[in-house]
Motif scaffolding. Structure first.
Motif, PDB file in Angstrom:
ATOM      1  N   HIS A  20      19.712  -7.845 -27.478  1.00 21.53           N
ATOM      2  CA  HIS A  20      18.937  -6.762 -28.081  1.00 21.53           C
ATOM      3  C   HIS A  20      19.406  -6.522 -29.513  1.00 21.53           C
ATOM      4  O   HIS A  20      20.582  -6.224 -29.743  1.00 21.53           O
ATOM      5  CB  HIS A  20      19.075  -5.488 -27.240  1.00 21.53           C
ATOM      6  N   LEU A  21      18.502  -6.628 -30.462  1.00 20.73           N
ATOM      7  CA  LEU A  21      18.868  -6.549 -31.864  1.00 20.73           C
ATOM      8  C   LEU A  21      19.464  -5.200 -32.234  1.00 20.73           C
ATOM      9  O   LEU A  21      20.263  -5.112 -33.164  1.00 20.73           O
ATOM     10  CB  LEU A  21      17.634  -6.814 -32.741  1.00 20.73           C
ATOM     11  N   ILE A  22      19.085  -4.147 -31.513  1.00 14.68           N
ATOM     12  CA  ILE A  22      19.597  -2.821 -31.853  1.00 14.68           C
ATOM     13  C   ILE A  22      20.879  -2.489 -31.098  1.00 14.68           C
ATOM     14  O   ILE A  22      21.395  -1.378 -31.211  1.00 14.68           O
ATOM     15  CB  ILE A  22      18.537  -1.728 -31.603  1.00 14.68           C
ATOM     16  N   GLY A  23      21.400  -3.432 -30.322  1.00 14.20           N
ATOM     17  CA  GLY A  23      22.717  -3.265 -29.719  1.00 14.20           C
ATOM     18  C   GLY A  23      22.766  -2.417 -28.471  1.00 14.20           C
ATOM     19  O   GLY A  23      23.846  -1.956 -28.077  1.00 14.20           O
ATOM     20  N   ARG A  24      21.643  -2.223 -27.813  1.00 17.22           N
ATOM     21  CA  ARG A  24      21.641  -1.488 -26.546  1.00 17.22           C
ATOM     22  C   ARG A  24      20.411  -1.882 -25.744  1.00 17.22           C
ATOM     23  O   ARG A  24      19.441  -2.420 -26.279  1.00 17.22           O
ATOM     24  CB  ARG A  24      21.637   0.026 -26.776  1.00 17.22           C
ATOM     25  N   THR A  25      20.464  -1.590 -24.456  1.00 17.44           N
ATOM     26  CA  THR A  25      19.294  -1.768 -23.601  1.00 17.44           C
ATOM     27  C   THR A  25      18.436  -0.504 -23.662  1.00 17.44           C
ATOM     28  O   THR A  25      18.837   0.518 -24.224  1.00 17.44           O
ATOM     29  CB  THR A  25      19.720  -2.059 -22.157  1.00 17.44           C
ATOM     30  N   GLY A  26      17.254  -0.556 -23.069  1.00 13.70           N
ATOM     31  CA  GLY A  26      16.323   0.556 -23.172  1.00 13.70           C
ATOM     32  C   GLY A  26      16.553   1.624 -22.117  1.00 13.70           C
ATOM     33  O   GLY A  26      17.229   1.406 -21.109  1.00 13.70           O
ATOM     34  N   THR A  27      15.963   2.788 -22.352  1.00 14.16           N
ATOM     35  CA  THR A  27      16.021   3.899 -21.411  1.00 14.16           C
ATOM     36  C   THR A  27      14.600   4.311 -21.039  1.00 14.16           C
ATOM     37  O   THR A  27      13.654   4.030 -21.789  1.00 14.16           O
ATOM     38  CB  THR A  27      16.746   5.110 -22.019  1.00 14.16           C
ATOM     39  N   THR A  32      -6.441   1.339 -30.135  1.00 13.97           N
ATOM     40  CA  THR A  32      -6.967   0.944 -28.824  1.00 13.97           C
ATOM     41  C   THR A  32      -6.982  -0.571 -28.715  1.00 13.97           C
ATOM     42  O   THR A  32      -7.022  -1.294 -29.725  1.00 13.97           O
ATOM     43  CB  THR A  32      -8.371   1.522 -28.581  1.00 13.97           C
ATOM     44  N   GLY A  33      -6.880  -1.056 -27.496  1.00 12.66           N
ATOM     45  CA  GLY A  33      -6.917  -2.491 -27.239  1.00 12.66           C
ATOM     46  C   GLY A  33      -5.628  -3.217 -27.573  1.00 12.66           C
ATOM     47  O   GLY A  33      -5.611  -4.449 -27.652  1.00 12.66           O
ATOM     48  N   GLN A  34      -4.521  -2.475 -27.715  1.00 11.76           N
ATOM     49  CA  GLN A  34      -3.261  -3.078 -28.148  1.00 11.76           C
ATOM     50  C   GLN A  34      -2.263  -3.201 -26.999  1.00 11.76           C
ATOM     51  O   GLN A  34      -2.261  -2.390 -26.076  1.00 11.76           O
ATOM     52  CB  GLN A  34      -2.639  -2.243 -29.265  1.00 11.76           C
ATOM     53  N   VAL A  35      -1.428  -4.231 -27.085  1.00 11.05           N
ATOM     54  CA  VAL A  35      -0.274  -4.376 -26.195  1.00 11.05           C
ATOM     55  C   VAL A  35       0.965  -4.244 -27.069  1.00 11.05           C
ATOM     56  O   VAL A  35       1.238  -5.094 -27.913  1.00 11.05           O
ATOM     57  CB  VAL A  35      -0.278  -5.726 -25.460  1.00 11.05           C
ATOM     58  N   ILE A  36       1.687  -3.145 -26.894  1.00  9.01           N
ATOM     59  CA  ILE A  36       2.820  -2.820 -27.764  1.00  9.01           C
ATOM     60  C   ILE A  36       4.125  -3.163 -27.047  1.00  9.01           C
ATOM     61  O   ILE A  36       4.427  -2.616 -25.983  1.00  9.01           O
ATOM     62  CB  ILE A  36       2.786  -1.333 -28.146  1.00  9.01           C
ATOM     63  N   THR A  37       4.885  -4.067 -27.616  1.00  9.35           N
ATOM     64  CA  THR A  37       6.152  -4.476 -27.030  1.00  9.35           C
ATOM     65  C   THR A  37       7.249  -3.492 -27.417  1.00  9.35           C
ATOM     66  O   THR A  37       7.424  -3.173 -28.595  1.00  9.35           O
ATOM     67  CB  THR A  37       6.538  -5.890 -27.503  1.00  9.35           C
ATOM     68  N   VAL A  38       7.966  -3.004 -26.412  1.00  8.08           N
ATOM     69  CA  VAL A  38       9.062  -2.049 -26.630  1.00  8.08           C
ATOM     70  C   VAL A  38      10.294  -2.639 -25.944  1.00  8.08           C
ATOM     71  O   VAL A  38      10.522  -2.428 -24.754  1.00  8.08           O
ATOM     72  CB  VAL A  38       8.714  -0.660 -26.060  1.00  8.08           C
ATOM     73  N   ASP A  39      11.074  -3.418 -26.702  1.00  9.02           N
ATOM     74  CA  ASP A  39      12.162  -4.176 -26.067  1.00  9.02           C
ATOM     75  C   ASP A  39      13.421  -4.279 -26.919  1.00  9.02           C
ATOM     76  O   ASP A  39      14.265  -5.145 -26.671  1.00  9.02           O
ATOM     77  CB  ASP A  39      11.667  -5.582 -25.707  1.00  9.02           C
ATOM     78  N   GLY A  40      13.578  -3.389 -27.904  1.00 11.84           N
ATOM     79  CA  GLY A  40      14.780  -3.437 -28.730  1.00 11.84           C
ATOM     80  C   GLY A  40      14.931  -4.726 -29.514  1.00 11.84           C
ATOM     81  O   GLY A  40      16.039  -5.090 -29.925  1.00 11.84           O
ATOM     82  N   GLY A  41      13.815  -5.431 -29.728  1.00 13.43           N
ATOM     83  CA  GLY A  41      13.853  -6.678 -30.488  1.00 13.43           C
ATOM     84  C   GLY A  41      14.244  -7.904 -29.695  1.00 13.43           C
ATOM     85  O   GLY A  41      14.428  -8.987 -30.254  1.00 13.43           O
ATOM     86  N   ARG A  42      14.326  -7.763 -28.384  1.00 15.74           N
ATOM     87  CA  ARG A  42      14.825  -8.863 -27.561  1.00 15.74           C
ATOM     88  C   ARG A  42      13.982 -10.125 -27.686  1.00 15.74           C
ATOM     89  O   ARG A  42      14.522 -11.242 -27.709  1.00 15.74           O
ATOM     90  CB  ARG A  42      14.872  -8.414 -26.101  1.00 15.74           C
ATOM     91  N   THR A  43      12.679  -9.988 -27.776  1.00 11.67           N
ATOM     92  CA  THR A  43      11.818 -11.173 -27.723  1.00 11.67           C
ATOM     93  C   THR A  43      11.465 -11.750 -29.093  1.00 11.67           C
ATOM     94  O   THR A  43      10.773 -12.768 -29.160  1.00 11.67           O
ATOM     95  CB  THR A  43      10.508 -10.854 -26.980  1.00 11.67           C
ATOM     96  N   VAL A  44      11.949 -11.146 -30.197  1.00 13.93           N
ATOM     97  CA  VAL A  44      11.564 -11.668 -31.513  1.00 13.93           C
ATOM     98  C   VAL A  44      12.588 -12.639 -32.076  1.00 13.93           C
ATOM     99  O   VAL A  44      12.294 -13.369 -33.027  1.00 13.93           O
ATOM    100  CB  VAL A  44      11.322 -10.534 -32.529  1.00 13.93           C
ATOM    101  N   LYS A  45      13.792 -12.657 -31.520  1.00 10.09           N
ATOM    102  CA  LYS A  45      14.837 -13.536 -32.050  1.00 10.09           C
ATOM    103  C   LYS A  45      14.828 -14.866 -31.305  1.00 10.09           C
ATOM    104  O   LYS A  45      14.986 -14.901 -30.087  1.00 10.09           O
ATOM    105  CB  LYS A  45      16.218 -12.878 -31.912  1.00 10.09           C
ATOM    106  N   LEU A  46      14.652 -15.932 -32.042  1.00 13.06           N
ATOM    107  CA  LEU A  46      14.640 -17.250 -31.422  1.00 13.06           C
ATOM    108  C   LEU A  46      16.052 -17.636 -30.980  1.00 13.06           C
ATOM    109  O   LEU A  46      17.019 -17.481 -31.732  1.00 13.06           O
ATOM    110  CB  LEU A  46      14.110 -18.290 -32.403  1.00 13.06           C
ATOM    111  N   PRO A  47      16.195 -18.139 -29.757  1.00  9.92           N
ATOM    112  CA  PRO A  47      17.531 -18.513 -29.272  1.00  9.92           C
ATOM    113  C   PRO A  47      18.003 -19.808 -29.909  1.00  9.92           C
ATOM    114  O   PRO A  47      17.214 -20.713 -30.201  1.00  9.92           O
ATOM    115  CB  PRO A  47      17.308 -18.692 -27.767  1.00  9.92           C
ATOM    116  N   LEU A  48      19.289 -19.891 -30.129  1.00  7.14           N
ATOM    117  CA  LEU A  48      19.918 -21.104 -30.639  1.00  7.14           C
ATOM    118  C   LEU A  48      20.979 -21.566 -29.639  1.00  7.14           C
ATOM    119  O   LEU A  48      21.585 -20.745 -28.953  1.00  7.14           O
ATOM    120  CB  LEU A  48      20.583 -20.849 -31.998  1.00  7.14           C
ATOM    121  N   PRO A  49      21.248 -22.886 -29.571  1.00  4.20           N
ATOM    122  CA  PRO A  49      22.230 -23.384 -28.600  1.00  4.20           C
ATOM    123  C   PRO A  49      23.663 -23.233 -29.097  1.00  4.20           C
ATOM    124  O   PRO A  49      24.584 -23.818 -28.525  1.00  4.20           O
ATOM    125  CB  PRO A  49      21.838 -24.856 -28.459  1.00  4.20           C
ATOM    126  N   PHE A  50      23.878 -22.491 -30.165  1.00  2.00           N
ATOM    127  CA  PHE A  50      25.234 -22.327 -30.705  1.00  2.00           C
ATOM    128  C   PHE A  50      25.357 -20.955 -31.345  1.00  2.00           C
ATOM    129  O   PHE A  50      24.372 -20.246 -31.524  1.00  2.00           O
ATOM    130  CB  PHE A  50      25.552 -23.404 -31.735  1.00  2.00           C
TER     131      PHE A  50
END
Length: 249
Positions: free
Chosen positions: A204-211, A231-249
């Motif tokens: 989580h980019l903000i350094g905590r999990t959600g409440t 209207t018609g939107q899907v709003i992601t609320v995840d502390g930035g978890r899904t926007v950072k691409l994972p790296l193997p190092f």
């Protein structure tokens, strides 16, 4: 005049966070769930409870009748309740699949249908569906859950298109990891719970999990007049978890 919201599963976990934030915004709440409410919600005059098992086909009609009985109809619907299980494709049964779809997908759609006359009579309304980041991506053995949440995101957009003419907005929220009894138990089941929580928090980019209140806050906003052009939107609320691409190092 106060608005009225129906919140499925509104007495526990994320649902309770939603209910509490709506109450803080001067919204009256009908909680629809199997379990009776606990204090302080059960003692709040702006909260009512209707017993509802969302796997049953008559649940949406019964909830709509309760909204009419207690508050004269609903302006807001929050489809929060849902279930999740982990099964490989080889292990999953058709009955398990059907139960997941009944609770996570069928009930929200037909509850919106049941409350539609009330919203139209009131001159408009707001439908907020709780989806998931797993409507966008997947964890292992979550075939049914991911399918149900992707469906929630899809019908959110479709209802926004169909109901805009009635001044009814429809949006979805895709939460990430939210602290709850269920998720806490999952962490505690890991071989090293403290390490598991540390690794999870790092995602989580903000350094905590959600409440639960993190989700409640965005629900209260989307239900308010301040969001009247959304209207018609899907709003992601995840502390930035899904926007950072994972790296193997």
């Amino acid at each position: 005049m106060s608005k009225v919201a129906v919140v499925t599963g509104g007495g526990r976990g994320i649902g309770r966070g939603i209910t509490e934030q709506l109450l803080a915004a001067n919204v009256k709440v009908l909680v629809a769930q199997r379990q009776p409410l606990e204090p302080p919600l059960s003692n709040n005059p702006n909260v009512q409870w209707v017993e509802a098992d969302l796997s049953h086909r008559d649940a949406p009609t019964n909830i709509a009748k309760a909204a009419e009985h207690y508050f004269g109809g609903a302006d807001i619907l929050v489809n929060n309740a849902g279930i999740m299980f982990e099964r490989s494709l080889e292990e999953m049964t058709e009955d398990e699949w059907d139960t997941m779809m009944a609770i996570n997908l069928r009930a929200p759609i037909f509850l919106a249908k049941a409350l539609l006359p009330q919203m139209r009579r009131k001159g408009g309304g707001c439908i907020i569906n709780i989806g998931s980041i797993e409507g966008h991506a997947a964890n292992s053995f979550h075939t049914a859950y991911c399918a149900s949440k992707a469906g929630v995101h899809g019908f959110t957009r479709a209802l926004a298109v169909d109901l805009g003419k009635d001044n009814i907005r429809c949006n979805a929220i895709a939460p990430g990891w939210i602290d709850s009894d269920l998720n806490s138990n999952y962490i505690q089941s890991q071989p090293d719970p403290k390490q598991a929580l540390r690794e999870l928090t790092k995602q989580h980019l903000i350094g905590r999990t959600g409440t639960p209140s993190d989700i409640g806050n965005i629900v209260a906003f989307l239900a308010s007049d301040a969001a009247s052009f959304i209207t018609g939107q899907v709003i992601t609320v995840d502390g930035g978890r899904t926007v950072k691409l994972p790296l193997p190092f």
